[in-house]
Design a protein around this motif. Structure first.
Motif, PDB file in Angstrom:
ATOM      1  N   ILE A  15       0.605  -1.102   0.001  1.00  0.00           N
ATOM      2  CA  ILE A  15      -0.144   0.098  -0.320  1.00  0.00           C
ATOM      3  C   ILE A  15       0.332   1.412   0.790  1.00  0.00           C
ATOM      4  CG2 ILE A  15      -1.535  -1.432   1.480  1.00  0.00           C
ATOM      5  CD1 ILE A  15      -1.260   0.649   3.745  1.00  0.00           C
ATOM      6  N   ILE A  16       1.977   0.714   0.013  1.00  0.00           N
ATOM      7  CA  ILE A  16       2.938   2.127   0.178  1.00  0.00           C
ATOM      8  C   ILE A  16       3.390   2.465  -1.477  1.00  0.00           C
ATOM      9  CG2 ILE A  16       5.529   3.323   1.279  1.00  0.00           C
ATOM     10  CD1 ILE A  16       4.613   1.269   3.603  1.00  0.00           C
ATOM     11  N   PRO A  17       3.458   3.622  -1.963  1.00  0.00           N
ATOM     12  CA  PRO A  17       4.042   4.282  -3.552  1.00  0.00           C
ATOM     13  C   PRO A  17       5.308   3.302  -3.358  1.00  0.00           C
ATOM     14  CG  PRO A  17       2.388   6.079  -2.794  1.00  0.00           C
ATOM     15  CD  PRO A  17       2.597   4.940  -1.476  1.00  0.00           C
ATOM     16  N   MET A  18       6.141   3.946  -2.646  1.00  0.00           N
ATOM     17  CA  MET A  18       7.354   3.137  -3.048  1.00  0.00           C
ATOM     18  C   MET A  18       8.393   4.189  -1.283  1.00  0.00           C
ATOM     19  SD  MET A  18       8.711   7.169  -4.244  1.00  0.00           S
ATOM     20  CE  MET A  18      10.473   7.345  -4.145  1.00  0.00           C
TER      21      MET A  18
ATOM     22  N   ALA B 122       3.592   8.390   1.688  1.00  0.00           N
ATOM     23  CA  ALA B 122       2.541   7.091   1.988  1.00  0.00           C
ATOM     24  C   ALA B 122       1.012   7.563   2.405  1.00  0.00           C
ATOM     25  CB  ALA B 122       2.754   6.641   3.230  1.00  0.00           C
ATOM     26  N   MET B 123       1.329   9.123   2.793  1.00  0.00           N
ATOM     27  CA  MET B 123       0.077  10.043   3.232  1.00  0.00           C
ATOM     28  C   MET B 123      -0.007  10.580   1.880  1.00  0.00           C
ATOM     29  SD  MET B 123       1.410  12.164   6.666  1.00  0.00           S
ATOM     30  CE  MET B 123       2.244  10.791   7.977  1.00  0.00           C
ATOM     31  N   PHE B 124       0.597  11.333   1.393  1.00  0.00           N
ATOM     32  CA  PHE B 124      -0.877  12.404   0.224  1.00  0.00           C
ATOM     33  C   PHE B 124       0.087  11.869  -1.008  1.00  0.00           C
ATOM     34  CE2 PHE B 124       0.522  14.955   4.047  1.00  0.00           C
ATOM     35  CZ  PHE B 124      -0.658  14.741   4.459  1.00  0.00           C
ATOM     36  N   THR B 125      -0.698  11.350  -2.522  1.00  0.00           N
ATOM     37  CA  THR B 125      -0.315  11.136  -3.348  1.00  0.00           C
ATOM     38  C   THR B 125       0.862  12.021  -3.967  1.00  0.00           C
ATOM     39  OG1 THR B 125      -2.454  12.256  -4.380  1.00  0.00           O
ATOM     40  CG2 THR B 125      -2.111   9.552  -3.975  1.00  0.00           C
ATOM     41  N   GLN B 126       0.338  13.887  -3.900  1.00  0.00           N
ATOM     42  CA  GLN B 126       0.944  14.430  -3.863  1.00  0.00           C
ATOM     43  C   GLN B 126       2.626  14.155  -4.052  1.00  0.00           C
ATOM     44  OE1 GLN B 126      -1.317  15.708  -7.543  1.00  0.00           O
ATOM     45  NE2 GLN B 126      -1.723  13.622  -7.364  1.00  0.00           N
ATOM     46  N   SER B 127       3.179  15.183  -5.980  1.00  0.00           N
ATOM     47  CA  SER B 127       4.609  15.178  -5.378  1.00  0.00           C
ATOM     48  C   SER B 127       5.129  16.983  -4.259  1.00  0.00           C
ATOM     49  CB  SER B 127       5.053  14.696  -6.909  1.00  0.00           C
ATOM     50  OG  SER B 127       4.861  15.903  -7.345  1.00  0.00           O
TER      51      SER B 127
ATOM     52  N   GLY C  49       1.143  -0.845  -7.075  1.00  0.00           N
ATOM     53  CA  GLY C  49       2.304   0.277  -7.072  1.00  0.00           C
ATOM     54  C   GLY C  49       1.334   1.446  -7.774  1.00  0.00           C
ATOM     55  N   LEU C  50      -0.311   1.108  -8.168  1.00  0.00           N
ATOM     56  CA  LEU C  50      -0.619   2.799  -7.719  1.00  0.00           C
ATOM     57  C   LEU C  50      -1.618   2.950  -6.760  1.00  0.00           C
ATOM     58  CD1 LEU C  50      -2.129   4.580  -9.954  1.00  0.00           C
ATOM     59  CD2 LEU C  50      -4.290   2.799 -10.416  1.00  0.00           C
ATOM     60  N   ASP C  51      -1.958   4.035  -6.275  1.00  0.00           N
ATOM     61  CA  ASP C  51      -2.562   4.666  -5.444  1.00  0.00           C
ATOM     62  C   ASP C  51      -3.200   5.987  -5.862  1.00  0.00           C
ATOM     63  OD1 ASP C  51      -3.288   5.343  -3.165  1.00  0.00           O
ATOM     64  OD2 ASP C  51      -1.813   6.630  -2.264  1.00  0.00           O
ATOM     65  N   LEU C  52      -4.373   5.267  -5.916  1.00  0.00           N
ATOM     66  CA  LEU C  52      -5.245   6.249  -6.499  1.00  0.00           C
ATOM     67  C   LEU C  52      -6.204   6.430  -5.522  1.00  0.00           C
ATOM     68  CD1 LEU C  52      -6.478   7.386  -9.131  1.00  0.00           C
ATOM     69  CD2 LEU C  52      -8.174   5.181  -9.465  1.00  0.00           C
ATOM     70  N   ARG C  53      -6.453   7.904  -5.537  1.00  0.00           N
ATOM     71  CA  ARG C  53      -7.913   8.517  -4.166  1.00  0.00           C
ATOM     72  C   ARG C  53      -8.915   9.137  -4.861  1.00  0.00           C
ATOM     73  NH1 ARG C  53      -3.484   9.631   0.915  1.00  0.00           N
ATOM     74  NH2 ARG C  53      -2.371   7.946  -0.118  1.00  0.00           N
ATOM     75  N   ALA C  54      -9.973   8.832  -5.444  1.00  0.00           N
ATOM     76  CA  ALA C  54     -11.180   9.598  -5.549  1.00  0.00           C
ATOM     77  C   ALA C  54     -12.090   9.994  -4.190  1.00  0.00           C
ATOM     78  CB  ALA C  54     -12.093   8.839  -6.134  1.00  0.00           C
ATOM     79  N   ALA C  55     -12.622  11.952  -4.449  1.00  0.00           N
ATOM     80  CA  ALA C  55     -13.041  12.630  -3.359  1.00  0.00           C
ATOM     81  C   ALA C  55     -13.762  13.126  -3.804  1.00  0.00           C
ATOM     82  CB  ALA C  55     -11.815  12.807  -1.963  1.00  0.00           C
TER      83      ALA C  55
ATOM     84  N   ARG D 243     -12.294  15.989  -6.796  1.00  0.00           N
ATOM     85  CA  ARG D 243     -11.004  16.038  -6.258  1.00  0.00           C
ATOM     86  C   ARG D 243     -10.502  14.409  -6.993  1.00  0.00           C
ATOM     87  NH1 ARG D 243     -10.132  19.728  -1.145  1.00  0.00           N
ATOM     88  NH2 ARG D 243     -11.612  20.848  -1.774  1.00  0.00           N
ATOM     89  N   ILE D 244      -9.922  14.446  -7.654  1.00  0.00           N
ATOM     90  CA  ILE D 244      -8.501  12.821  -7.952  1.00  0.00           C
ATOM     91  C   ILE D 244      -7.243  13.248  -7.518  1.00  0.00           C
ATOM     92  CG2 ILE D 244      -9.079  13.383 -10.330  1.00  0.00           C
ATOM     93  CD1 ILE D 244      -9.878   9.582  -9.934  1.00  0.00           C
ATOM     94  N   THR D 245      -6.620  12.298  -7.062  1.00  0.00           N
ATOM     95  CA  THR D 245      -5.405  11.981  -6.908  1.00  0.00           C
ATOM     96  C   THR D 245      -4.450  10.620  -7.334  1.00  0.00           C
ATOM     97  OG1 THR D 245      -5.577  11.886  -4.528  1.00  0.00           O
ATOM     98  CG2 THR D 245      -5.082  14.216  -5.598  1.00  0.00           C
ATOM     99  N   ALA D 246      -3.296  10.304  -7.601  1.00  0.00           N
ATOM    100  CA  ALA D 246      -3.103   9.351  -8.149  1.00  0.00           C
ATOM    101  C   ALA D 246      -0.962   9.357  -7.777  1.00  0.00           C
ATOM    102  CB  ALA D 246      -3.582   8.751  -9.405  1.00  0.00           C
ATOM    103  N   ALA D 247      -0.658   8.215  -7.523  1.00  0.00           N
ATOM    104  CA  ALA D 247       0.699   7.853  -7.517  1.00  0.00           C
ATOM    105  C   ALA D 247       0.753   6.185  -8.235  1.00  0.00           C
ATOM    106  CB  ALA D 247       1.653   8.208  -5.889  1.00  0.00           C
TER     107      ALA D 247
END
Length: 874
Positions: free
Chosen positions: A169-172, A195-200, A542-548, A568-572
């Motif tokens: 569940i952790i992107p990296m 891990a908390m936030f998808t945005q770089s 490897g994909l962390d996709l969050r729709a809100a 809002r939709i974000t992904a890593a």
């Protein structure tokens, strides 16, 4: 032939939770004996403490040489919660910022121990030079002491520099080795953020980041954020955050979820919240999670410092040329404790003493600022905990400032108080919160001091004003985070709030010398209900996709209710173990905005208060649609590269009418609605933020560059936004020359910011004052403005230096620092003060012969200035 060593070092138990990751060394043997079982999964739901999860205990063991069973000395042992979360450091005192792991070293007998641990799932890592590193998962159920002993296999020919364990569940992940043990906590903080936030472009701020930023006189929260890409300031006197071209009020600041309004000391020179009161800082300049605060350009999320740790008490005291600070942290039971932080400036006390000794009242500066903050954590049962936190900050001027102000007294500042009850049922956590915040600013008048006016004729007296903002909040949040990639996680919440604004005083005019005329009275009270839901999808590895989505219902001022929807939709996506790409889109609404400063000038563009209004009637909310695409990459030990391209479309920002003409100090609202002197603008900002950081090692630092374009459009005209700086470069470097001496340096440079040329007038009495057709002077005129943002100031640059010393006397840790600002003595004429007109050549009758000469006036930036300070920790 290699031998393997198995040693039972504890009571009987069972082995649990060992996973093999990529590159797992085949010769590693681990023996885990004790009460190990499943625990509550601590998920990346903001900056919550693992220490609140349950009863605290101890994990200990011995690190061995697997080939012979001898104890290993100096092995680095790290412990971090899973999923990536936050575990409170036991050091206290000098800490306070979030830490995502604990680090220790094995002693002469190979022993290590971690105390004060709650029930949780942990990742245990062991590394030592010349041995293959080891990683395992430990499911700890809270026995008083559990033993986890590990044998490392010798690898004399080739040492794996990085051991990677990829959690689904952790992107990296990026595992520090012995090369990067110094500062490895900062690596783990970055991993927790990822891990908390998808945005770089989400930025975390640690205590070491603040030290390396070489701020001003002492560590300062907002000035440390200035070193990050996409963030600039109006000038080097100001700690305000101008995010990606947007003005300061569009970056909102929240303390434990409560809004703070203009949280600055000295009119903007320093941050109004002491860093000692803060346990975590997250800065969101782009798409941000639902349920938190919403600024149209950015959000600074401050989390109060919890009373974690297992030692009875710890404290830190610091004295600098700016202020005196004191912090105490006192855990009194497992998972319970109290923290307190206080700060006060010495300016009024020092100058009063000097004026009495010299017999010169002109050296007395009757200004002071102070702030206090505290938090109480109380665990009631294994699944119920209480948090109470609060803060207060205030500035005051009680007396005359020769040649600056006479016949005035002023007070202004913020306060916040909240209480939270947290409960857990099975895999769901619920947090019930009640809180409120207040901003108060008042300026009163008294009889001017005749002695001051005699010695300093022309010392101004500011008109009185009263400014009050109150906000109350009641809410509940629910969240569930799964450790199994096949199971989705979610969080939801509901908040009911009410915000009231009251202002009475001069009309807000955002031009130099234009805020001391006219009058404006405004009062409003609006209730708001906010609901949100976020779903975390695990579609592929490897994909962390969050729709809100977030929904806001507010009163409109006409006994009606209007609604706003924010999807809002974000992904890593993880590209291997050390890289990820990110992207997202989100809509955000900001319902309060500041128009202009009021009161008097404490310095260049430094004012005690701002006039705020909120969306109601003809005043719209600021809508902001943000899209971003970025990525992050770990390069070698401790190096992190990130880049983000962004675009922001906004509407609803109130600005003065951009057409050339006379400027009137008139009320914002009249009988027909929004005054003609103000318009609601739309905006477009786009750019690229790049950064390279080394967060671990004896030499650390950062290099960031921002390319940005920000424009506004109003009344059919397009022009640069006030914070539009096309290029900005920041660099820091920090050398740990020895255990007791450190040297740091920082550089900031940016191209000039736009400004609107303004000519002040005093009407009536100025021959340039306009008149009506009947010959009467037009009321409320304070000057003439050219086209919006038609000029641009000069570039800015500053090189700063810091020397830090540390030692120990009788068990008391002591230290000192020396900072030198603007080493290059750059003039940095940044703060625009207005323009003057004069004749290039004149005849005896006063007529001009060579046209009109225009002179733009600027306040000189901060000169070369040394700061010194001392601290003690016990």
């Amino acid at each position: 032939r290699k031998r393997r060593c198995y040693r039972n070092l504890g009571d009987t138990g069972r082995m649990s939770g060992v996973r093999r990751g990529r590159g797992w060394p085949t010769g590693l043997l681990a023996l885990m004996v004790g009460g190990l079982a499943t625990a509550w999964p601590v998920g990346p739901a903001g900056a919550q403490n693992v220490s609140d999860s349950g009863p605290a205990g101890r994990i200990s063991g011995v690190i061995l040489d697997a080939s012979g069973g001898a104890p290993l000395v100096g092995a680095t042992v790290t412990l971090e919660p899973l999923p990536q979360g936050i575990v409170t450091s036991p050091e206290g005192g000098g800490g306070g910022f979030l830490e995502a792991m604990r680090v220790t070293e094995s002693d002469q007998q190979g022993r290590y121990a971690f105390d004060g641990l709650p029930e949780a799932t942990y990742r245990l890592r062991v590394a030592r030079l010349g041995y293959r590193s080891a990683t395992m998962h430990v499911e700890y159920r809270g026995s008083r002491e559990s033993r986890v002993s590990i044998g490392l296999e010798v690898e004399p020919i080739q040492l794996d520099p990085v051991e990677v364990v990829l959690d689904p569940i952790i992107p990296m992940t990026h595992t520090p080795t012995n090369e990067t043990v110094l500062g490895a906590e900062r690596i783990q903080v970055e991993l927790a953020r990822q891990a908390m936030f998808t945005q770089s472009d989400v930025r975390s701020l640690t205590r070491q980041d603040m030290v390396e930023a070489v701020t001003i006189g002492e560590t300062d929260l907002f000035r440390a954020l200035h070193r990050m890409p996409g963030v600039t300031a109006a000038d080097d006197w100001s700690a305000e955050l101008w995010t990606r071209g947007a003005r300061w009020d569009e970056t909102r600041v929240y303390y434990d979820g409560l809004p703070l309004y203009n949280p600055l000391h000295a009119g903007g020179v320093l941050t109004g919240v002491s860093p000692d009161a803060v346990g975590a800082v997250m800065f969101h300049p782009g798409v941000r999670p639902v349920g938190g605060g919403d600024g149209s350009a950015g959000v600074v999320d401050l989390v109060s410092r919890p009373a974690g740790g297992v030692i009875p008490v710890s404290a830190m005291a610091q004295v600098s040329m700016v202020s005196g600070r004191f912090t105490v942290q006192s855990p009194y039971a497992r998972g319970s404790g109290i923290t307190f932080a206080g700060r006060r400036t010495w300016l009024d006390l020092a100058t009063e003493s000097a004026s009495q000794e010299l017999g010169d009242r002109s050296v007395f500066y009757p200004y002071k600022f102070s702030d206090v903050a505290g938090r109480w954590d109380q665990r009631l049962t294994d699944h119920v905990a209480v948090e109470v936190s609060g803060m207060w900050s205030g500035d005051a001027i009680q007396g005359d400032l020769p040649d600056v102000l006479t016949g005035n007294a002023a007070e202004w500042g913020n306060s916040a108080l909240r209480a939270t009850v947290e409960t857990r049922w099975s895999a769901v956590r619920a947090r019930f919160t009640l809180g409120g915040s207040t901003y108060l600013a008042n300026l009163t008048q008294s009889e001017p001091d005749s002695a001051v006016l005699f010695e300093f004729p022309g010392t101004p007296q500011a008109p009185p004003f009263a400014n009050e903002i109150k906000s109350g909040h009641l809410g509940v949040t629910l969240d569930r985070y799964a450790t199994d990639a096949a199971r989705a996680a979610w969080r939801a919440g509901l908040r009911v709030s009410s915000t009231s604004l009251l202002y009475e005083g001069p009309a807000p005019v955002p031009f130099p010398a234009g805020a001391d005329d006219g009058s404006f009275a405004h009062a409003s009270e609006v209730g708001q209900t906010t609901a949100w839901y976020e779903h975390r999808l695990a579609l592929v590895e490897g994909l962390d996709l969050r729709a809100a989505v977030q929904a806001d219902l507010r009163g409109t001022g006409d006994d009606e209710t209007a609604g706003w929807l924010s999807p809002r939709i974000t992904a890593a996506y993880a590209l291997g173990s050390d890289a990820r790409i990110t992207g997202g889109f989100g809509r955000h609404y900001q319902f309060q905005q500041a128009l202009a400063g009021v009161g008097f000038d404490l310095g260049p563009r430094l004012v005690p208060s701002h006039v705020w209004v909120q969306a109601q009637g003809d005043i719209p909310p600021i809508r902001s649609d943000i899209g971003s695409l970025g990525g992050e990459l770990w390069l070698g030990p401790g190096f992190l590269v990130s880049g983000t391209a962004y675009v922001r479309l906004s509407s609803g920002t109130l600005i003065p009418a951009p057409t050339p003409g006379y400027v009137q100090a008139v009320p914002l609202l009249d009988d027909q609605g929004l005054s003609e002197s103000w318009v609601a603008s739309s905006g477009l900002a786009r750019g690229v933020d790049l950064s390279l950081r080394r967060v671990a090692g004896r030499v650390t630092g950062s290099l960031s560059y921002s390319l940005g374009l920000a424009e506004l459009k109003g009344n059919g005209k397009t022009f640069p936004a006030p914070g539009d700086r096309r290029h900005a470069l920041d660099a820091t470097v920090f050398f740990r020359l020895a255990n007791w001496v450190r040297l740091g340096a920082a550089f900031s440079g940016a191209t000039g910011a736009p400004y609107t040329r303004f000519f002040a007038m005093s009407c009536p009495g100025d021959e340039r004052c306009p008149s009506t057709e009947g010959g009467a002077v037009v009321p409320g005129v304070v000057g003439w403005a050219e086209g919006a943002q038609g000029e641009r100031g000069g570039p800015y640059s500053s090189a700063d230096l810091m020397l830090e010393l540390e030692g120990s006397v009788l068990g008391l840790k002591i230290g000192g620092f020396l900072q030198v600002r603007n080493m290059g003595a750059n003039a940095n004429n940044l703060a625009y003060l207005g323009s003057d007109q004069s004749c290039a050549g004149a005849l005896l009758d006063g007529s001009c012969t060579s046209g009109i000469r225009i002179t733009d006036r600027f306040e000189v930036g901060m000169p070369v200035f040394p700061f010194i300070g001392f601290w003690a920790r016990f």
